[in-house]
Design an enzyme around this catalytic site. Structure first.
Site, PDB file in Angstrom:
ATOM      1  N   THR A 123      30.736 -96.560  33.829  1.00  0.00           N
ATOM      2  CA  THR A 123      29.420 -96.274  33.228  1.00  0.00           C
ATOM      3  C   THR A 123      28.574 -97.535  33.005  1.00  0.00           C
ATOM      4  O   THR A 123      27.479 -97.665  33.552  1.00  0.00           O
ATOM      5  CB  THR A 123      29.606 -95.534  31.892  1.00  0.00           C
ATOM      6  N   ASP A 177      36.912-106.295  37.871  1.00  0.00           N
ATOM      7  CA  ASP A 177      36.825-105.774  36.507  1.00  0.00           C
ATOM      8  C   ASP A 177      38.258-105.814  35.999  1.00  0.00           C
ATOM      9  O   ASP A 177      39.077-104.949  36.313  1.00  0.00           O
ATOM     10  CB  ASP A 177      36.255-104.357  36.481  1.00  0.00           C
ATOM     11  N   LYS A 212      40.513-103.977  25.492  1.00  0.00           N
ATOM     12  CA  LYS A 212      41.597-103.178  26.078  1.00  0.00           C
ATOM     13  C   LYS A 212      42.867-104.034  26.179  1.00  0.00           C
ATOM     14  O   LYS A 212      43.469-104.328  25.164  1.00  0.00           O
ATOM     15  CB  LYS A 212      41.158-102.607  27.428  1.00  0.00           C
ATOM     16  N   PHE A 250      25.970 -89.948  27.667  1.00  0.00           N
ATOM     17  CA  PHE A 250      27.153 -89.370  27.032  1.00  0.00           C
ATOM     18  C   PHE A 250      27.384 -89.872  25.613  1.00  0.00           C
ATOM     19  O   PHE A 250      27.970 -89.181  24.794  1.00  0.00           O
ATOM     20  CB  PHE A 250      28.401 -89.641  27.891  1.00  0.00           C
TER      21      PHE A 250
HETATM   22  C1  LIG Z   1      35.450-100.630  28.532  1.00  0.00           C
HETATM   23  C2  LIG Z   1      35.161-100.979  29.916  1.00  0.00           C
HETATM   24  C3  LIG Z   1      34.051-101.755  30.268  1.00  0.00           C
HETATM   25  C4  LIG Z   1      32.987-102.155  29.277  1.00  0.00           C
HETATM   26  O1  LIG Z   1      33.471-102.942  28.268  1.00  0.00           O
HETATM   27  P1  LIG Z   1      32.908-102.883  26.770  1.00  0.00           P
HETATM   28  O2  LIG Z   1      33.756-103.880  26.070  1.00  0.00           O
HETATM   29  O3  LIG Z   1      33.069-101.495  26.263  1.00  0.00           O
HETATM   30  O4  LIG Z   1      31.479-103.294  26.807  1.00  0.00           O
HETATM   31  C5  LIG Z   1      33.898-102.101  31.590  1.00  0.00           C
HETATM   32  N1  LIG Z   1      34.762-101.695  32.536  1.00  0.00           N
HETATM   33  C6  LIG Z   1      35.828-100.938  32.234  1.00  0.00           C
HETATM   34  C7  LIG Z   1      36.754-100.519  33.300  1.00  0.00           C
HETATM   35  C8  LIG Z   1      36.061-100.538  30.924  1.00  0.00           C
HETATM   36  O5  LIG Z   1      37.094 -99.752  30.645  1.00  0.00           O
END
Ligand SMILES: *Cc1c(COP(=O)(O)O)cnc(C)c1O
Length: 458
Positions: free
Chosen positions: A125, A215, A258, A450
């Site tokens: 997103t 990412d 995460k 969302f």
């Molecule tokens: C959470 C997430 C992001 C965005 O990070 P935020 O810390 O929420 O701004 C980008 N890519 C992935 C795969 C994510 O899970």
């Protein structure tokens, strides 16, 4: 015999949670416009909205926070974070940001020009938002298996090299500043890519002078799946595999909320000092000085400690993914349709299979998410047509093939007994699925709808 995934820690502090009554939950979800993002956390019993920023920190991380150096410029804590990222991820240049989307914003602004194309292994997103915001267009180049909830392909996060080659042939390599490669692809259900695939992607891109930007948000969890599933890696530590993943990339955006076990933070990491210079020049306008981004000194200390901790033993990620699998297996045994293989950070229920009587433009995953909350106080999140948003050109909904309810498991927060309660609640809703009704918008935000959209029952 397979070793148990039991947690490599014990619990030192607890936070009480409260079970609500069915009447309280019915009132709460109506007041929230059937959007679990708009619920109050105190009305939630087991909170599986997201694994983002919801981890429990360790005693070491909490004590590291006391060492935070709050100097505006050149803080000691910043240099500890630089060392951690260099050691664990292997990137030389660190640009700290307040969270992942801060890094995505800066990266998109320095690399994407009007009319450029950015291929990626499925959209995320905020990532796609920033690419489009910078004038770019996202093109999905993930393998077809990723769109098939039934496929048991072990690397559903892989880049489809033929699709990528076709995009390069169509638009020309000079219109493609970089490919965005996500690890443990979130919108596909937390599905990993293989090292073999990443290496081939890197080689293809470099033949065309296209950068590979990772990412890295869930790269550690991806490394665990590589250890389990990819030939030749069973004896490697996840730390070694993580380093190898990063070695086939030119940089990374990171949401440290995460894998990195902190409640806030992130970074952009790069190899090219000239790109890093450009990023830092923008950083001071949008995030903060280049030695703190959006983080305080204590945030950077907790983050540096979290980065070391997540790879200090393979048992950490084994327990994290073991718990997700435990819930997944309980649901599979009960016949709940969900994305398989079970991914790294949560369970993704196939809402179109559960609610065939609700057409996709009446938001089946949104409706199922609300129904689960109403039943049990368990909070999940819609990952379907509402999350996919509208095509900025045509104004019509994007219609994703996957219409999912995500139950994301926070790291080190809930117990196996909580997972049993979640499984029982999902089964209860599944047995009464005919009663769930479709939804329509009463408020639809223009961007990232969302998060704040509101609905009522059709
Ligand atoms: C959470 C997430 C992001 C965005 O990070 P935020 O810390 O929420 O701004 C980008 N890519 C992935 C795969 C994510 O899970």
């Amino acid at each position: 015999m397979r070793r148990s995934w039991a947690e490599p820690y014990k619990i030192k502090m607890v936070e009480p949670i409260r079970m609500t009554t069915p009447e309280e939950r019915a009132t709460a979800i109506t007041a929230a416009g059937y959007n679990t993002f708009l619920l109050r956390a105190e009305d939630v019993y087991i909170d599986l909205l997201t694994d983002s920023g919801t981890s429990a920190m360790s005693d070491r991380q909490w004590s590291a926070m006391m060492l935070g150096d709050e100097a505006y410029a050149g803080s000691r804590s910043f240099y500890r974070l630089v060392d951690a990222v260099q050691e664990v991820y292997g990137y030389e240049e660190l640009v700290p940001t307040h969270q992942g989307r801060g890094a995505e914003h800066i990266l998109s602004q320095i690399l994407i020009g009007e009319g450029d194309v950015v291929p990626g292994n499925m959209y995320f997103t905020t990532t796609r938002f920033h690419q489009e915001h910078a004038g770019g267009r996202f093109v999905d180049v993930i393998v077809d298996e990723a769109h098939d909830p039934e496929s048991l392909f072990p690397f559903k996060g892989n880049v489809d090299l033929d699709k990528l080659q076709r995009v390069i042939d169509e638009v020309g390599a000079d219109r493609i500043p970089y490919i965005s490669v996500e690890t443990n692809v979130n919108m596909a259900g937390g599905q990993p890519l293989s090292l073999e695939n990443l290496k081939a992607t890197y080689e293809l891109c470099h033949r065309h002078d296209i950068l590979v930007m990772l990412d890295a948000t869930r790269a550690l969890e991806n490394a665990w799946f590589i250890k389990q599933r990819e030939y030749g890696y069973a004896d490697h530590s996840v730390a070694e595999i993580l380093r190898e993943i990063c070695s086939y990339t030119d940089g990374a955006t990171m949401s440290s909320k995460k894998d990195n076990l902190v409640n806030i933070g992130g970074f952009l990491a790069l190899r090219d000092p000239e790109l890093a210079r450009k990023a830092r020049a923008l950083l001071v306008a949008f995030e903060g000085l280049h030695t703190y981004g959006g983080m305080s000194g204590r945030d950077m200390e907790a983050l540096a400690a979290g980065i070391h901790e997540m790879v200090s033993t393979d048992d950490h990620v084994a327990a994290r993914i073991g718990q997700v699998e435990y819930l997944g297996n309980a649901l599979i045994k009960a016949g709940i349709p969900l994305i398989r293989p079970v991914g790294g950070h949560g369970i993704f229920i196939d809402a179109m299979a559960v609610l065939p009587h609700i057409p996709q433009d009446q938001f089946p995953a949104q409706a199922l998410t609300a129904a689960l909350y109403k039943e049990s106080g368990v909070r999940g999140m819609e990952r379907g047509i509402v999350s996919a948003g509208r095509d900025p050109k045509t104004g019509d909904h994007h219609y994703p093939k996957l219409e999912l309810v995500r139950l994301a498991i926070p790291r080190r927060v809930y117990t196996q007994a909580h997972m049993d309660v979640v499984a029982e609640s999902v089964v209860e809703v599944f047995e009464n699925r005919e009663a769930v009704r479709g939804l329509r918008f009463t408020y639809e935000p223009d961007e990232l709808r969302f998060f704040q959209a509101r609905f009522e029952e059709v």
